[in-house]
Scaffold this active site. Structure first.
Site, PDB file in Angstrom:
ATOM      1  N   GLY A  97       8.950   5.541  -7.810  1.00  0.00           N
ATOM      2  CA  GLY A  97      10.200   5.511  -7.059  1.00  0.00           C
ATOM      3  C   GLY A  97      11.306   6.232  -7.829  1.00  0.00           C
ATOM      4  O   GLY A  97      11.374   6.141  -9.063  1.00  0.00           O
ATOM      5  N   GLU A 125       7.594  -7.675 -17.569  1.00  0.00           N
ATOM      6  CA  GLU A 125       8.975  -8.156 -17.452  1.00  0.00           C
ATOM      7  C   GLU A 125       9.022  -9.678 -17.637  1.00  0.00           C
ATOM      8  O   GLU A 125      10.058 -10.235 -18.003  1.00  0.00           O
ATOM      9  CB  GLU A 125       9.533  -7.737 -16.084  1.00  0.00           C
ATOM     10  N   ASN A 132       4.940  -1.140 -18.078  1.00  0.00           N
ATOM     11  CA  ASN A 132       5.456  -0.079 -17.209  1.00  0.00           C
ATOM     12  C   ASN A 132       4.442   1.058 -17.073  1.00  0.00           C
ATOM     13  O   ASN A 132       3.932   1.569 -18.080  1.00  0.00           O
ATOM     14  CB  ASN A 132       6.748   0.516 -17.786  1.00  0.00           C
ATOM     15  N   ILE A 153       0.824  -1.222   0.000  1.00  0.00           N
ATOM     16  CA  ILE A 153       0.000   0.000   0.000  1.00  0.00           C
ATOM     17  C   ILE A 153       0.855   1.268   0.000  1.00  0.00           C
ATOM     18  O   ILE A 153       0.401   2.326  -0.451  1.00  0.00           O
ATOM     19  CB  ILE A 153      -0.984  -0.005   1.201  1.00  0.00           C
ATOM     20  N   SER A 186      10.554  -4.759  -6.333  1.00  0.00           N
ATOM     21  CA  SER A 186      10.072  -4.516  -7.699  1.00  0.00           C
ATOM     22  C   SER A 186      11.137  -3.941  -8.633  1.00  0.00           C
ATOM     23  O   SER A 186      10.825  -3.608  -9.767  1.00  0.00           O
ATOM     24  CB  SER A 186       8.864  -3.572  -7.650  1.00  0.00           C
ATOM     25  N   SER A 237       3.704  -8.959 -14.370  1.00  0.00           N
ATOM     26  CA  SER A 237       4.479  -7.903 -15.025  1.00  0.00           C
ATOM     27  C   SER A 237       4.861  -8.254 -16.452  1.00  0.00           C
ATOM     28  O   SER A 237       5.159  -9.414 -16.765  1.00  0.00           O
ATOM     29  CB  SER A 237       5.764  -7.681 -14.210  1.00  0.00           C
ATOM     30  N   TYR A 249      14.010 -10.903 -10.985  1.00  0.00           N
ATOM     31  CA  TYR A 249      12.681 -10.327 -10.762  1.00  0.00           C
ATOM     32  C   TYR A 249      11.666 -10.946 -11.724  1.00  0.00           C
ATOM     33  O   TYR A 249      10.579 -11.380 -11.320  1.00  0.00           O
ATOM     34  CB  TYR A 249      12.743  -8.804 -10.938  1.00  0.00           C
ATOM     35  N   ARG A 264      22.267  -3.708 -17.186  1.00  0.00           N
ATOM     36  CA  ARG A 264      21.896  -4.981 -16.555  1.00  0.00           C
ATOM     37  C   ARG A 264      22.662  -6.119 -17.220  1.00  0.00           C
ATOM     38  O   ARG A 264      22.953  -6.035 -18.415  1.00  0.00           O
ATOM     39  CB  ARG A 264      20.384  -5.215 -16.710  1.00  0.00           C
TER      40      ARG A 264
END
Ligand code: NAP
Ligand code: G4F
Length: 325
Positions: free
Chosen positions: A189, A132, A182, A9, A89, A130, A153, A282
């Site tokens: 964040g 991803e 996305n 939350i 995440s 996701s 992830y 990455r």
């Protein structure tokens, strides 16, 4: 009054979903982690004193690694709807912390599903899956596209996806997977690329910083606006039958284009302020994610409204306004 439980939350999506559900008259329960500093900034404006007689936002301490606590909370709250949003995440961080990511993002999902099954509560369950998960499978990606995760992830989310489907098929739980591409906002964040760029642009235009350091500018993403996506989550749980849905804008934008739009918003040339830093690369990259959300349109009447360039502008504007406060 319907009762919803939201894990995660305090995150971007959790905060928008809380606003949406409170607006619809729900009582909202949220799980927060104990932390040495306040981690409730995104829901501060919604906070209600526990001494209020008709409290409609109730926060509970808990953690995805603590199964007995999840059982206790499900038993106590007996929610009509569960939105499972909590996760480690961050894709890049998942390469540094693969075990923790598997434990929270992956097995944490099983802990929650098992808590629901053990308590025997009649609830509807949303799984934050996701794009991803598609990883190396080329676009466009839909509900029928095979998964090929390219990060710890992504692998953990594939596990969570199949666990949600398994509880639907094996135990008859009303469980849905929202396969969300996305989605961003001023509440994103600060270490995700869109917010990192928007925030840096505001600070550079105010003379606080000179440069922003980025990794791969060639990656293609399908960036939408988070408040619209949480509304899609809610629609999935109101459907007659449980099913899995992609939410996406269907557009393709490179990190370079998004960067350019953000700098143009304040009249600056991006090439003078962006520097490369390999730290942000990455070990394996997801080159292109472009979603096909036609099933969500047909079954749920959901369609993304805000397109990526508009999103870039609204995020820069919000970070500029935040500097003035
Ligand atoms: P976010 O901003 O990173 O929020 C994650 C939330 O999970 C935070 O409330 C965080 O708490 C909580 N959390 C993390 N570890 C936890 C643990 N061990 N126990 C309990 N809570 C924990 O993520 P978001 O962008 O809102 O995304 C919501 C969900 O959708 C996530 O599952 C994400 O993987 C998934 N998703 C996101 C996108 C996207 O583009 N945003 C796309 C597809 C799927 P703290 O505030 O204490 O850190
Ligand atoms: O903003 P990102 O970190 O998001 P990413 O990896 O696509 O993951 C997000 O979306 C997923 C849905 O597909 C969610 F499931 C996940 O939880 C998260 O919300 O990176 C986007 C792209 C990547 O290709 C990355 O390599 O931007 C590239 N990038 C380039 N420079 C950077 C940077 N990413 C970050 N975070 N920081 C950089 O400096």
């Amino acid at each position: 009054m319907k009762r919803a439980l939201i894990t995660g939350i305090t995150g971007q999506d959790g905060s928008y979903l809380t606003e949406l559900l409170l607006g619809k008259g729900y009582q909202v329960h949220g799980i927060i982690r104990r932390s040495s500093t306040f981690n409730t900034g995104r829901i501060e404006h919604l906070y209600q004193d526990p001494h209020e007689p008709e409290q409609r936002l109730v926060l509970h301490y808990g953690d995805l690694t603590d199964s007995s606590r999840l059982v206790t909370l499900i038993e106590k709250i007996r929610p009509d709807e569960v939105y499972h949003l909590a996760a480690q995440s961050h894709v890049r961080v998942s390469f540094d912390e693969p075990e923790y990511t598997g434990n929270t993002t992956g097995v944490g999902t099983t802990r929650l599903l098992e808590a629901i099954r053990m308590v025997g509560v009649d609830t509807r369950y949303y799984q934050a899956s996701s794009s991803e998960m598609f990883g190396a499978t080329p676009p466009p990606q839909s509900e029928d596209t095979p998964f090929y995760p390219r990060s710890p992830y992504g692998a953990a989310k594939v596990y969570g996806y199949w666990m949600a489907r398994n509880y639907r098929e094996a135990h008859g739980l009303f469980a849905v997977n929202g396969i969300l591409f996305n989605h961003e906002s001023p509440r994103r964040g600060e270490t995700f690329v869109t917010r990192k760029i928007a925030r840096a642009v505001a600070r550079i235009s105010a003379g606080i910083e000179q440069n922003v350091y980025l990794g791969n500018l060639d990656a293609v993403r399908d960036w939408g606006y988070a408040p619209e996506y949480v509304e899609g989550m809610w629609r999935m749980l109101q459907a007659d039958e449980p099913a899995d849905y992609v939410l996406a804008t269907g557009t393709a934008t490179t990190v370079r284009e998004f960067t350019q739009w953000c700098f143009e918003r304040v009249g600056l040339d991006w090439e003078k302020h962006v520097q490369f830093d390999e730290t942000y690369l990455r070990p394996t990259e997801v080159d292109a994610l472009i979603g096909d959300a036609s099933k969500a349109m047909t079954d749920l009447g959901w369609k993304a409204q805000t397109m990526p360039e508009q999103l870039a502008h609204l995020m820069v504007d919000a970070d500029l306004a935040a500097l003035d406060r």
